[in-house]
Design a protein around this motif. Structure first.
Motif, short mmCIF file in Angstrom:
data_model
loop_
_atom_site.label_atom_id
_atom_site.label_comp_id
_atom_site.label_asym_id
_atom_site.label_seq_id
_atom_site.Cartn_x
_atom_site.Cartn_y
_atom_site.Cartn_z
N THR A 22 17.47 44.21 63.91
CA THR A 22 16.69 42.99 64.17
C THR A 22 15.91 43.06 65.47
OG1 THR A 22 18.69 41.95 65.12
CG2 THR A 22 18.17 41.45 62.82
N SER A 23 16.32 43.94 66.37
CA SER A 23 15.57 44.11 67.62
C SER A 23 14.36 45.02 67.43
CB SER A 23 16.48 44.69 68.71
OG SER A 23 16.78 46.06 68.46
N LEU A 24 14.29 45.71 66.28
CA LEU A 24 13.24 46.70 66.06
C LEU A 24 12.17 46.24 65.07
CD1 LEU A 24 15.51 49.87 65.72
CD2 LEU A 24 14.01 49.31 67.66
N THR A 25 12.44 45.18 64.32
CA THR A 25 11.52 44.78 63.27
C THR A 25 11.43 43.27 63.17
OG1 THR A 25 11.03 44.96 60.88
CG2 THR A 25 13.35 44.83 61.51
N LYS A 26 10.32 42.80 62.61
CA LYS A 26 10.16 41.38 62.32
C LYS A 26 10.51 41.07 60.86
CE LYS A 26 6.59 40.65 65.84
NZ LYS A 26 5.18 40.23 66.12
N LYS A 27 10.82 42.12 60.10
CA LYS A 27 11.19 41.93 58.70
C LYS A 27 12.59 41.31 58.60
CE LYS A 27 7.42 44.12 57.35
NZ LYS A 27 7.44 45.49 56.81
N ASN A 28 12.86 40.71 57.47
CA ASN A 28 14.17 40.11 57.23
C ASN A 28 15.24 41.20 57.14
OD1 ASN A 28 16.01 38.03 56.73
ND2 ASN A 28 15.78 38.24 54.51
N VAL A 29 16.40 40.95 57.74
CA VAL A 29 17.53 41.89 57.70
C VAL A 29 18.72 41.16 57.08
CG1 VAL A 29 19.02 43.45 58.99
CG2 VAL A 29 16.67 43.00 59.80
N VAL A 30 19.31 41.76 56.04
CA VAL A 30 20.42 41.16 55.32
C VAL A 30 21.67 42.00 55.53
CG1 VAL A 30 21.31 40.51 53.04
CG2 VAL A 30 18.90 40.14 53.60
N LEU A 31 22.77 41.35 55.89
CA LEU A 31 24.05 42.04 56.08
C LEU A 31 24.90 41.84 54.83
CD1 LEU A 31 26.26 41.82 59.30
CD2 LEU A 31 27.18 42.26 57.03
N LEU A 32 25.13 42.94 54.11
CA LEU A 32 26.01 42.91 52.94
C LEU A 32 27.07 43.99 53.13
CD1 LEU A 32 23.41 42.67 50.02
CD2 LEU A 32 24.88 40.85 50.88
N PRO A 33 28.35 43.67 52.96
CA PRO A 33 29.41 44.65 53.19
C PRO A 33 29.45 45.71 52.10
CG PRO A 33 30.34 42.64 52.31
CD PRO A 33 28.89 42.36 52.57
N TYR A 34 30.17 46.78 52.37
CA TYR A 34 30.41 47.80 51.34
C TYR A 34 31.23 47.21 50.20
CZ TYR A 34 29.10 51.60 54.56
OH TYR A 34 28.43 52.44 55.41
N TRP A 35 31.22 47.91 49.08
CA TRP A 35 32.18 47.62 48.02
C TRP A 35 33.23 48.72 48.00
CZ3 TRP A 35 26.94 48.66 46.75
CH2 TRP A 35 26.69 49.96 46.26
N ALA A 36 34.33 48.49 47.30
CA ALA A 36 35.45 49.44 47.26
C ALA A 36 35.75 49.80 45.81
CB ALA A 36 36.68 48.81 47.92
N ASN A 37 35.64 51.08 45.50
CA ASN A 37 35.83 51.57 44.13
C ASN A 37 37.29 51.96 43.92
OD1 ASN A 37 35.82 52.87 41.66
ND2 ASN A 37 33.81 53.79 41.96
N GLY A 57 28.44 53.56 60.47
CA GLY A 57 28.03 52.53 59.54
C GLY A 57 29.24 51.94 58.87
N GLY A 58 30.18 52.79 58.48
CA GLY A 58 31.44 52.39 57.86
C GLY A 58 32.58 52.48 58.85
N PRO A 59 33.34 53.52 58.89
CA PRO A 59 33.25 54.64 57.95
C PRO A 59 33.91 54.29 56.63
CG PRO A 59 35.08 55.00 59.43
CD PRO A 59 34.41 53.73 59.89
N GLN A 60 33.54 55.04 55.58
CA GLN A 60 34.14 54.84 54.27
C GLN A 60 35.65 55.06 54.29
OE1 GLN A 60 32.98 54.09 50.99
NE2 GLN A 60 31.27 53.21 52.12
N ALA A 61 36.14 55.86 55.23
CA ALA A 61 37.58 56.11 55.32
C ALA A 61 38.36 54.82 55.46
CB ALA A 61 37.88 57.05 56.48
N LEU A 62 37.80 53.80 56.12
CA LEU A 62 38.50 52.53 56.25
C LEU A 62 38.72 51.89 54.88
CD1 LEU A 62 36.74 51.03 59.40
CD2 LEU A 62 39.13 51.77 59.21
N ILE A 63 37.73 51.99 54.02
CA ILE A 63 37.86 51.44 52.67
C ILE A 63 38.83 52.27 51.85
CG2 ILE A 63 36.61 50.98 50.52
CD1 ILE A 63 34.14 50.43 52.30
N GLU A 64 38.70 53.59 51.93
CA GLU A 64 39.56 54.47 51.16
C GLU A 64 41.02 54.31 51.58
OE1 GLU A 64 37.35 57.97 52.07
OE2 GLU A 64 35.64 57.31 50.85
N CYS A 65 41.28 54.17 52.88
CA CYS A 65 42.65 53.94 53.36
C CYS A 65 43.17 52.60 52.86
CB CYS A 65 42.69 54.00 54.88
SG CYS A 65 42.55 55.66 55.57
N GLY A 66 42.32 51.59 52.84
CA GLY A 66 42.73 50.29 52.34
C GLY A 66 43.15 50.35 50.88
N LEU A 67 42.38 51.05 50.07
CA LEU A 67 42.69 51.17 48.65
C LEU A 67 43.95 51.98 48.40
CD1 LEU A 67 39.07 51.81 47.29
CD2 LEU A 67 40.46 49.76 46.90
#
Length: 305
Positions: free
Chosen positions: A102-117, A240-250
């Protein structure tokens, strides 16, 4: 509304995310960008692999996984602004990246979390059986780290945003604690997976820390390896994640983490500390991310554009 998600073509996490999206949203996903109403640059660094006239003709959603301040030089700024001209909306996974973008652009920025497979990362056998299967010691505290340590241009220079130096310090400290008082501590054994682990391996050897390294295991093997762990250590400076947090949770693996990425989304404050040796291990809570529920925010987002 049809969406094309740009894969990484690197056998990397973004390719799995694209596959998940295409399976869960097969009614709105397409296989070629020209078929799409929306091009999702989930592999944002590959945006120039698509024709510029095509990107200008479509609605473009750009995912920014994370920005490493020390590497965001003049060339990176120029590329960001070039891509910004064809981006309609940005997507990020965590608040830290949101604040930077948001500090680099005037475009809209949307925060959506990862999903867990949970179909990909799931319990299979008991810990003892899996340790025997993969030649790992049974009467030890196995601490895992499944990432990469070094920069791409050599196998010696640590990739500092991933925190391999912090990881090595922590693992050596755990070993030292056991040596100082083995009666009150289970002997630590380090399990490394992934690739380019030479930096941490060198530090472990110098510190006399026992370890096992399984280079670039298949996903099914990695699923096994998670289940052998007593602890997983996230020591990154920027993620960004890391994905390991999701994988450990599952897979019900306790984690200690530095304050990066999605840590606050899935861990209590007690499990997060800049000095991970001061953190209290906890299994990440990812139930709210599980598929198919975890895909709903994405479906709603794309259908709203």
């Amino acid at each position: 509304m049809k969406i094309y998600a740009l894969p990484a073509n690197e056998d990397w996490i973004c390719d799995q995310l694209v596959e998940d999206f295409n399976v869960e949203c097969d009614d709105i996903s397409v296989n070629t960008p020209r078929e799409a109403d929306i091009i999702w640059l989930i592999s944002d660094w590959r945006w120039q692999s698509l024709p510029l006239d095509l990107l200008r003709a479509k609605k473009v959603v750009t995912t920014v996984h994370h920005i490493v301040p020390s590497k965001f030089d003049k060339n990176a700024v120029v590329e960001f602004h070039a891509r910004d001209r064809i981006t309609d909306v940005y997507h990020v996974y965590n608040q830290r990246t949101y604040d930077v973008v948001t500090s680099l652009t005037k475009k809209n920025v949307v925060l959506l979390p990862y999903w867990a497979n949970g179909n990909l990362w799931r319990k299979t056998e008991d810990k003892k059986t899996l340790r025997a299967k993969h030649g790992l010691p049974d009467e030890c505290k196995i601490i895992g780290s499944f990432q990469r340590d070094t920069e791409g241009y050599d196998l010696l220079t640590p990739k500092l945003e991933k925190g391999p130096d912090i990881l090595a310090d922590f693992l050596i400290s755990e070993h030292t604690k056991w040596k100082d008082d083995p009666r009150n501590n289970m002997k630590p054994h380090v399990l490394l997976a992934g690739w380019r682990r030479q930096y941490v391996i060198g530090r472990l050897r110098a510190g006399g820390v026992p370890y096992t390294y399984i280079e670039r295991p298949a996903q099914t093997i990695l699923n096994d390896l998670y289940q052998t762990l007593d602890l997983y250590a996230v020591t990154a400076r920027c993620e960004g994640g890391p994905q390991a947090l999701i994988e450990c949770g599952l897979l019900n693996v306790p984690v200690v983490s530095t304050p990066v990425g999605i840590a606050e989304q899935v861990l209590p404050e007690s499990a997060i500390h800049r000095d991970v040796s001061s953190a209290i291990a906890c299994v990440p809570n990812v139930d709210h991310m599980r598929l198919p529920h975890g895909m709903k925010p994405y479906r709603d987002f794309f259908l709203s554009l």
